[in-house]
Design a protein around this motif. Structure first.
Motif, mmCIF file in Angstrom:
data_model
loop_
_atom_site.group_PDB
_atom_site.id
_atom_site.type_symbol
_atom_site.label_atom_id
_atom_site.label_comp_id
_atom_site.label_asym_id
_atom_site.label_seq_id
_atom_site.Cartn_x
_atom_site.Cartn_y
_atom_site.Cartn_z
ATOM 1 N N TYR A 28 0.834 -1.212 0.000
ATOM 2 C CA TYR A 28 0.000 0.000 0.000
ATOM 3 C C TYR A 28 0.869 1.262 0.000
ATOM 4 O O TYR A 28 0.640 2.184 -0.764
ATOM 5 C CB TYR A 28 -0.961 -0.040 1.188
ATOM 6 C CG TYR A 28 -1.711 1.247 1.402
ATOM 7 C CD1 TYR A 28 -2.727 1.641 0.534
ATOM 8 C CD2 TYR A 28 -1.382 2.091 2.461
ATOM 9 C CE1 TYR A 28 -3.394 2.841 0.721
ATOM 10 C CE2 TYR A 28 -2.048 3.288 2.657
ATOM 11 C CZ TYR A 28 -3.050 3.655 1.776
ATOM 12 O OH TYR A 28 -3.695 4.858 1.963
ATOM 13 N N GLY A 85 -9.673 3.961 6.097
ATOM 14 C CA GLY A 85 -9.376 2.875 7.038
ATOM 15 C C GLY A 85 -8.165 2.083 6.579
ATOM 16 O O GLY A 85 -7.767 2.146 5.412
ATOM 17 N N SER A 123 -15.434 1.201 10.354
ATOM 18 C CA SER A 123 -16.330 0.070 10.582
ATOM 19 C C SER A 123 -16.158 -0.461 12.010
ATOM 20 O O SER A 123 -15.216 -0.092 12.713
ATOM 21 C CB SER A 123 -16.046 -1.030 9.560
ATOM 22 O OG SER A 123 -14.694 -1.415 9.617
ATOM 23 N N ASP A 174 -12.814 1.614 -5.243
ATOM 24 C CA ASP A 174 -11.407 1.943 -4.964
ATOM 25 C C ASP A 174 -10.525 1.040 -5.815
ATOM 26 O O ASP A 174 -10.610 -0.192 -5.726
ATOM 27 C CB ASP A 174 -11.134 1.719 -3.475
ATOM 28 C CG ASP A 174 -9.723 2.139 -3.060
ATOM 29 O OD1 ASP A 174 -8.968 2.623 -3.917
ATOM 30 O OD2 ASP A 174 -9.404 1.985 -1.867
HETATM 31 O O1 OSB Z 1 -7.012 1.713 -0.199
HETATM 32 O O2 OSB Z 1 -8.337 2.488 1.247
HETATM 33 C C1 OSB Z 1 -7.511 1.651 0.910
HETATM 34 C C2 OSB Z 1 -7.282 -1.009 3.598
HETATM 35 C C3 OSB Z 1 -5.927 -1.197 3.661
HETATM 36 C C4 OSB Z 1 -5.105 -0.483 2.831
HETATM 37 C C5 OSB Z 1 -5.648 0.422 1.925
HETATM 38 C C6 OSB Z 1 -7.008 0.610 1.849
HETATM 39 C C7 OSB Z 1 -7.841 -0.136 2.685
HETATM 40 C C8 OSB Z 1 -9.273 -0.001 2.637
HETATM 41 C C9 OSB Z 1 -10.030 0.160 3.922
HETATM 42 O O3 OSB Z 1 -9.879 -0.011 1.598
HETATM 43 C C10 OSB Z 1 -10.458 -1.106 4.549
HETATM 44 C C11 OSB Z 1 -10.917 -0.922 5.970
HETATM 45 O O4 OSB Z 1 -10.135 -0.499 6.834
HETATM 46 O O5 OSB Z 1 -12.060 -1.236 6.250
#
Ligand code: OSB
Ligand code: MG
Length: 368
Positions: free
Chosen positions: A56, A290, A317, A188
Motif C-alpha cells: 500500500y 481505514g 467500521s 477503490d
Molecule cells: O485503499 O483504502 C484503501 C485497507 C488497507 C489499505 C488500503 C485501503 C484499505 C481499505 C479500507 O480499503 C479497509 C478498511 O479499513 O475497512
C-alpha cells in the motif's frame, strides 16, 4: 509534557476472513501498538498502520519499528516536547516514514488530551457527536461481494466501497448497482489503471458511483487531473496525498474532488489538519479512510472524524468486521451507519490487556 516511558507492542492477529485487493491478500494483520507514559503514569495510545509488506505504501511494520526505535524515539528523548504540534518540526529532520511518525504523534496527542482531562475530539475542535461510518468489500467473486454488501447493509452500513481492478470492474459495478439501485456506492482501484484506461473508466460513469478512489498511480497527480476532465464521477485521492504539499498540488491541478484522509498515510494529526484546512478552503470534500486497523487507530479515526468537514461517511467500521476480539476495552460499534464518539479523556478507550498479551509477539520499553 513530561514523557517518561514508551512501550512498543508488536502484535499479530488473524482477520476473520482475508481482505483482498489486486495488490495483496491480507490474512493476518501485524501492527505495533504504542504506549507513551508521562511522569504521573498517564498513558497515550498510538498504532502503526503499516502492513507486513510494502503493497500500500513503502513502509512496513519492520521499517516502522526500526524508525521508532533507532530514530524517532531517540529524537524525542533528546529534545522532548511541550505540545504535540512540536513533533512535526522535530520529525522534519527525518524524511518520509509517515506511518512511523504518525504512530508516535497519535500517542502524544492522546496523552496531551488526557493530561488536559479532555476528550481528544474536543482538543482537536471536533463537533460531531456521531461520526459517519462506512464499510469496504474486498475483491472476490461477484456473488460473494453481493452477499457481503447485503450483510453490511443489514448491519446498518449505508455506504459501501468495493475494490476494483482491471478485469474485475465494469461487470462487478453493474451487478452491484442492479442489485442495490439506491446504495451509496464507491469503487477503490488502489492504482490499478493508467491514463490509457480513461475510456474504459469512463464507462463507470453510468453507475452513479459517489466517487472512484485512486484510479491511477501514486505519483500521477497530473494524469489524475487529465482523467478528471474526462470523467463525470469525482476522483478521490488516497495514496497520492501524503503531505500538505501534495494536497496543494492536487488542488492546483484539479486532480480530485474528494480526499480520503488517513492519519497514518499523512504522518499524523499535524499534517492531517493542514490537509483538512486546505480541503476546506478549496471546496474539496473529505472523509476518513481505514487501514484494516486495530481499535487504537479506529478510536483515533473517530476523534478526527468529529471535525465538521468530515461530512461524508468514511471507512470506519465496527471492530467486529475484522476481529474476533479487538485490543481495546470498548470495541467500536457502528449503528445505523454511525459511530458515537467517545467522551472519556483522550481517544476515550483503554487497552484490553488480556487480548494484547495474547496477540503480542514482541515488546520493548524505552525509558526517556
Ligand atoms: O485503499 O483504502 C484503501 C485497507 C488497507 C489499505 C488500503 C485501503 C484499505 C481499505 C479500507 O480499503 C479497509 C478498511 O479499513 O475497512
Ligand atoms: Mg484506498
Amino acid at each position: 509534557m513530561n514523557l517518561k516511558k514508551i512501550r512498543l507492542h508488536m502484535i499479530s492477529m488473524p482477520l476473520k476472513k482475508p481482505f483482498v485487493t489486486h495488490l495483496q491478500r491480507v490474512e493476518s494483520r501485524e501492527g505495533i501498538i504504542i504506549e507513551v507514559e508521562d511522569k504521573d503514569g498517564l498513558i497515550g495510545l498510538g498504532e502503526v498502520v503499516a502492513f507486513s509488506t510494502p503493497w500500500y505504501t513503502e513502509e512496513t511494520v519492520t521499517t516502522s519499528y526500526h524508525m521508532l526505535k533507532d530514530v524517532l524515539i531517540p529524537l524525542l528523548e533528546r529534545h522532548g516536547v511541550n505540545h504535540p504540534t512540536e513533533l512535526s518540526e522535530l520529525f522534519d529532520s527525518v524524511r518520509r516514514n509517515a506511518m512511523a511518525k504518525a504512530s508516535l504523534e497519535m500517542a502524544v496527542w492522546d496523552l496531551y488530551a488526557r493530561q488536559q482531562d479532555k476528550p481528544l475530539w474536543d482538543v482537536l475542535g471536533g463537533t460531531r457527536e456521531k461520526v459517519l461510518a462506512g464499510a469496504v468489500v474486498g475483491a472476490g467473486a461477484t456473488d460473494g461481494m453481493i452477499k457481503q454488501t447485503r450483510d453490511l447493509i443489514e448491519a446498518g452500513y449505508e455506504r459501501i466501497k468495493i475494490k476494483i481492478s482491471k478485469g474485475a470492474d465494469i461487470d462487478v459495478v453493474r451487478t452491484l448497482r442492479e442489485e442495490f439501485p439506491h446504495l451509496s456506492l464507491l469503487a477503490d482501484a488502489n492504482s490499478a489503471y493508467d491514463l490509457g484506461d480513461a475510456g474504459h473508466l469512463k464507462s463507470l460513469d453510468e453507475f452513479c458511483l459517489e466517487m472512484i478512489e485512486q484510479p491511477l498511480g501514486v505519483d500521477d497527480l497530473v494524469d489524475h487531473s487529465i482523467l478528471q476532465t474526462k470523467l463525470e464521477t469525482p476522483i478521490c485521492l488516497d495514496e497520492s496525498i501524503v503531505t500538505p504539499s501534495d494536497m496543494k498540488s492536487a488542488i492546483h491541478l484539479n486532480s480530485c474532488g474528494v480526499v480520503n484522509l488517513k492519519l497514518g498515510r499523512v504522518g499524523g494529526y499535524n499534517s492531517a489538519l493542514a490537509i483538512y484546512r486546505l480541503c476546506m478552503e478549496n471546496g474539496i470534500r473529505l472523509w476518513c479512510g481505514g487501514m484494516i486497523e486495530f481499535g487504537v487507530s479506529r478510536a483515533h479515526n473517530i476523534s478526527l472524524s468529529t471535525l465538521e468537514g468530515f461530512s461524508i461517511p468514511g471507512d470506519i467500521s465496527s471492530s467486529s468486521k475484522y476481529w474476533d476480539e479487538d485490543i481495546i476495552d470498548t470495541p467500536i460499534v457502528v449503528e445505523n451507519g454511525m459511530v458515537k464518539r467517545f467522551d472519556n479523556p483522550g481517544i476515550g478507550v483503554e487497552l484490553n490487556g488480556k487480548r494484547l498479551k495474547e496477540v503480542c509477539t514482541f515488546r520493548e520499553e524505552f525509558v526517556l
